[in-house]
Design a protein around this motif. Sequence first.
Motif, PDB file in Angstrom:
ATOM      1  N   GLU A  54      24.173  11.299  49.040  1.00 35.38           N
ATOM      2  CA  GLU A  54      24.776  12.159  50.057  1.00 35.38           C
ATOM      3  C   GLU A  54      23.966  12.035  51.340  1.00 35.38           C
ATOM      4  O   GLU A  54      22.749  12.201  51.331  1.00 35.38           O
ATOM      5  N   THR A  55      24.636  11.733  52.444  1.00 33.92           N
ATOM      6  CA  THR A  55      23.981  11.659  53.747  1.00 33.92           C
ATOM      7  C   THR A  55      24.661  12.625  54.703  1.00 33.92           C
ATOM      8  O   THR A  55      25.882  12.578  54.876  1.00 33.92           O
ATOM      9  N   TYR A  56      23.867  13.489  55.295  1.00 37.15           N
ATOM     10  CA  TYR A  56      24.386  14.418  56.298  1.00 37.15           C
ATOM     11  C   TYR A  56      23.619  14.213  57.595  1.00 37.15           C
ATOM     12  O   TYR A  56      22.390  14.227  57.614  1.00 37.15           O
ATOM     13  N   ILE A  57      24.359  14.011  58.697  1.00 37.35           N
ATOM     14  CA  ILE A  57      23.791  13.672  60.004  1.00 37.35           C
ATOM     15  C   ILE A  57      24.215  14.723  61.019  1.00 37.35           C
ATOM     16  O   ILE A  57      25.392  15.074  61.101  1.00 37.35           O
ATOM     17  N   GLN A  58      23.266  15.203  61.792  1.00 33.52           N
ATOM     18  CA  GLN A  58      23.571  16.097  62.907  1.00 33.52           C
ATOM     19  C   GLN A  58      23.178  15.428  64.214  1.00 33.52           C
ATOM     20  O   GLN A  58      22.007  15.107  64.423  1.00 33.52           O
ATOM     21  N   ASN A  59      24.158  15.188  65.074  1.00 31.05           N
ATOM     22  CA  ASN A  59      23.866  14.746  66.433  1.00 31.05           C
ATOM     23  C   ASN A  59      23.273  15.916  67.207  1.00 31.05           C
ATOM     24  O   ASN A  59      23.588  17.082  66.936  1.00 31.05           O
ATOM     25  N   LEU A  60      22.430  15.615  68.174  1.00 32.94           N
ATOM     26  CA  LEU A  60      21.694  16.655  68.887  1.00 32.94           C
ATOM     27  C   LEU A  60      21.937  16.597  70.383  1.00 32.94           C
ATOM     28  O   LEU A  60      22.212  15.534  70.946  1.00 32.94           O
ATOM     29  N   ARG A  61      21.842  17.747  71.003  1.00 32.84           N
ATOM     30  CA  ARG A  61      21.856  17.843  72.466  1.00 32.84           C
ATOM     31  C   ARG A  61      20.720  18.777  72.884  1.00 32.84           C
ATOM     32  O   ARG A  61      20.264  19.624  72.111  1.00 32.84           O
ATOM     33  N   GLY A  62      20.282  18.628  74.093  1.00 34.03           N
ATOM     34  CA  GLY A  62      19.171  19.436  74.568  1.00 34.03           C
ATOM     35  C   GLY A  62      19.594  20.853  74.928  1.00 34.03           C
ATOM     36  O   GLY A  62      20.711  21.082  75.405  1.00 34.03           O
ATOM     37  N   ASP A  63      18.713  21.790  74.675  1.00 31.83           N
ATOM     38  CA  ASP A  63      18.933  23.187  75.048  1.00 31.83           C
ATOM     39  C   ASP A  63      17.636  23.705  75.661  1.00 31.83           C
ATOM     40  O   ASP A  63      16.561  23.550  75.070  1.00 31.83           O
ATOM     41  N   LYS A  64      17.730  24.335  76.820  1.00 32.03           N
ATOM     42  CA  LYS A  64      16.515  24.721  77.537  1.00 32.03           C
ATOM     43  C   LYS A  64      15.702  25.768  76.795  1.00 32.03           C
ATOM     44  O   LYS A  64      14.483  25.862  76.976  1.00 32.03           O
ATOM     45  N   ASP A  65      16.353  26.557  75.943  1.00 31.53           N
ATOM     46  CA  ASP A  65      15.636  27.596  75.215  1.00 31.53           C
ATOM     47  C   ASP A  65      15.295  27.194  73.789  1.00 31.53           C
ATOM     48  O   ASP A  65      14.226  27.555  73.268  1.00 31.53           O
ATOM     49  N   LEU A  66      16.193  26.447  73.144  1.00 30.95           N
ATOM     50  CA  LEU A  66      16.019  26.140  71.720  1.00 30.95           C
ATOM     51  C   LEU A  66      15.624  24.695  71.457  1.00 30.95           C
ATOM     52  O   LEU A  66      15.499  24.295  70.297  1.00 30.95           O
ATOM     53  N   GLY A  67      15.439  23.901  72.492  1.00 31.65           N
ATOM     54  CA  GLY A  67      15.106  22.485  72.283  1.00 31.65           C
ATOM     55  C   GLY A  67      16.336  21.693  71.931  1.00 31.65           C
ATOM     56  O   GLY A  67      17.340  21.719  72.652  1.00 31.65           O
ATOM     57  N   ALA A  68      16.319  20.978  70.807  1.00 34.35           N
ATOM     58  CA  ALA A  68      17.468  20.188  70.357  1.00 34.35           C
ATOM     59  C   ALA A  68      18.290  21.017  69.387  1.00 34.35           C
ATOM     60  O   ALA A  68      17.758  21.598  68.431  1.00 34.35           O
ATOM     61  N   VAL A  69      19.610  21.084  69.608  1.00 35.43           N
ATOM     62  CA  VAL A  69      20.512  21.856  68.752  1.00 35.43           C
ATOM     63  C   VAL A  69      21.675  20.959  68.333  1.00 35.43           C
ATOM     64  O   VAL A  69      21.968  19.944  68.980  1.00 35.43           O
ATOM     65  N   PRO A  70      22.367  21.300  67.233  1.00 39.40           N
ATOM     66  CA  PRO A  70      23.472  20.460  66.750  1.00 39.40           C
ATOM     67  C   PRO A  70      24.580  20.315  67.780  1.00 39.40           C
ATOM     68  O   PRO A  70      24.923  21.261  68.493  1.00 39.40           O
ATOM     69  N   ALA A  71      25.138  19.111  67.840  1.00 42.25           N
ATOM     70  CA  ALA A  71      26.255  18.821  68.747  1.00 42.25           C
ATOM     71  C   ALA A  71      27.176  17.812  68.063  1.00 42.25           C
ATOM     72  O   ALA A  71      27.362  16.707  68.532  1.00 42.25           O
ATOM     73  N   GLY A  72      27.722  18.188  66.915  1.00 39.55           N
ATOM     74  CA  GLY A  72      28.551  17.271  66.137  1.00 39.55           C
ATOM     75  C   GLY A  72      27.799  16.784  64.915  1.00 39.55           C
ATOM     76  O   GLY A  72      26.559  16.755  64.900  1.00 39.55           O
ATOM     77  N   ASP A  73      28.538  16.421  63.879  1.00 44.47           N
ATOM     78  CA  ASP A  73      27.882  15.964  62.658  1.00 44.47           C
ATOM     79  C   ASP A  73      28.749  14.965  61.908  1.00 44.47           C
ATOM     80  O   ASP A  73      29.929  14.778  62.210  1.00 44.47           O
ATOM     81  N   LYS A  74      28.128  14.287  60.948  1.00 40.14           N
ATOM     82  CA  LYS A  74      28.805  13.315  60.086  1.00 40.14           C
ATOM     83  C   LYS A  74      28.374  13.576  58.643  1.00 40.14           C
ATOM     84  O   LYS A  74      27.256  14.028  58.397  1.00 40.14           O
ATOM     85  N   TYR A  75      29.269  13.253  57.711  1.00 39.08           N
ATOM     86  CA  TYR A  75      28.960  13.488  56.300  1.00 39.08           C
ATOM     87  C   TYR A  75      29.503  12.346  55.463  1.00 39.08           C
ATOM     88  O   TYR A  75      30.616  11.861  55.705  1.00 39.08           O
TER      89      TYR A  75
END
Length: 573
Positions: A54-75
């Motif tokens: 099982e492979t689960y992938i989360q693409n990331l985007r920058g957030d000024k307060d939280l750093g990198a946060v999820p922005a789409g995923d693959k499974y």
Amino acid sequence: MRILKTVFVILALSALPLTAAAQQNSAVDQVVDRIISQEQAEMNSLRPFSPMVETYIQNLRGDKDLGAVPAGDKYFMGRAVLSKGVELEPLTEGDNTGGTRKKIFGGLGSLFSLSMEYLPRGFLQMIYLDTNGFDKSHYKFDYVRREFLGEVRTLVFDVTPLPKAGKGRFVGRIWVEDQDFHVVRFNGAYGGGSRTSYYFHFDSWRVNSGPNLWLPAFIYSEESDLNYSVAKRLSFKAQTRLWGYNQAASAQEQELSKILIESQTPIKDQSTTANDINPIMAQRNWDRQAEDNVVDRLERLRLLAPAGEVDKVLDTVVNNLEVTNNLDIQPEIRCRVLLTSTLESFTIGHTIVFSRGLVDVLPDEPSLAAMVAHEVSHVVLGHRIDSQYAFFDRLLFDEKDTFKHFGFSRTQAEEEAANNKANDLLKNSPYKDQLATAKLFLDALQALHKDIPNLISPHLGDRVPNLTLASASAPTSQKPADSADSKTPAATQIVALPLGGRIKMDPWGDKLEMLKSKPAGAVAEREKMPFEVTPFMLYLTREVNNSSSTVPGAVSADSKSVVDTTPQQAPQR
């Protein structure tokens, strides 16, 4: 004459360090030979296995307060066919593992493509250091130090390809257990990518499941700023899990080895209790047979964990709801855990099933109770299983069609009825005044549903229920003293855990256990990471304390000429 003697003494003394260095280099070379030999044997020993992957992938985007946060995923989920090398048989739809677009490593994208395409075989490839020549003719080995990974003492080496060794060679660090010289962890990347094919960085772990048996089990991969296409950058985090190595294990098959002693004069029940089955009981037994058939099939497919410790936790919550609501449910409710990361739950007759991923991310017992109450409500309301599964031929289908063949989702009307009933059950439960975090959990999930669509998309059952918790009240610590926004959780409030936050899994027999970890202390806002992917950091142990035999020409890892003499002790649990 005196001058000549002095020269001889100087030459003799200068030769001593050279001799010691030569001896140490010779010892290191012998250890490296042992590592190479053991890694080749490891690759051959894995060929008979076909674990689940099982492979689960989360693409990331920058957030000024939280750093990198999820922005789409693959499974992706499938079964590895290691006898054919790095091959996968997909179980989920939409997986592209073959055809002309197939690559071995990482993700594939063209110069003009708008998005990166991840290839599942690339993540499976990360269970091996090098399938095409992990030896001294292709690699340089530099000894670093000794290091404990949990209770296992390891030797650490830096590994780099030699010039002209070719593309796709591993570059990074390896950890080798010091008894039989198995590589138990390797961290780095494969070198030599191109503009259309990329090699990702990864951290690969193997766990001990028996004498001389170290199995690939967990892989973490991450890229924070990978340039691709014309002017695009890729950031992602991914977890790959392998389990189900012991294909022959089955509770039913193990019963064949039990010794049963029968009396020559069978005991006969002389009571006057009625033994006939009325129509209502006959229907219940028929539904239970369908339920048992499905549960057994899912366990044999390595999708359902064997009954164990986590089930007992769920059973306790069910019992608390039944007792406080004066429920007498027959047949009794049972709980089981699906081994997947996707967040889902469902009922198979009177069996409640929660995915491992859902149990992982729930922040506390009241939040778990809210989810359990919803599924108990389906049972109380008589939402039955499809009785077609009581016929055994309905369970004889190709494994690749599992997710197409099985489906336990409910209608919208049934879901709404279960939500209303769940509220009634919770009002009378011991959790009635502790549901504030459950509400925050559901709110956080709703806020992120567009960013993690694959994580919340069920394969067999229903999504996390959208409960309206009438009895939930705001937590006392919800509003910080210096905050003007009453909807902002306190700095210490954790509304959801990252994936892997509660359960650990044995890749050999699929056994699940609750994590027993120390409190993390104060948690910064960026460290909360609800529903997110995090690295694996395992506490390695030896399943069997077996003594390895000495291979001719090899040396013990404890040789003072190979390792430093600084006293070290295994870290305490």
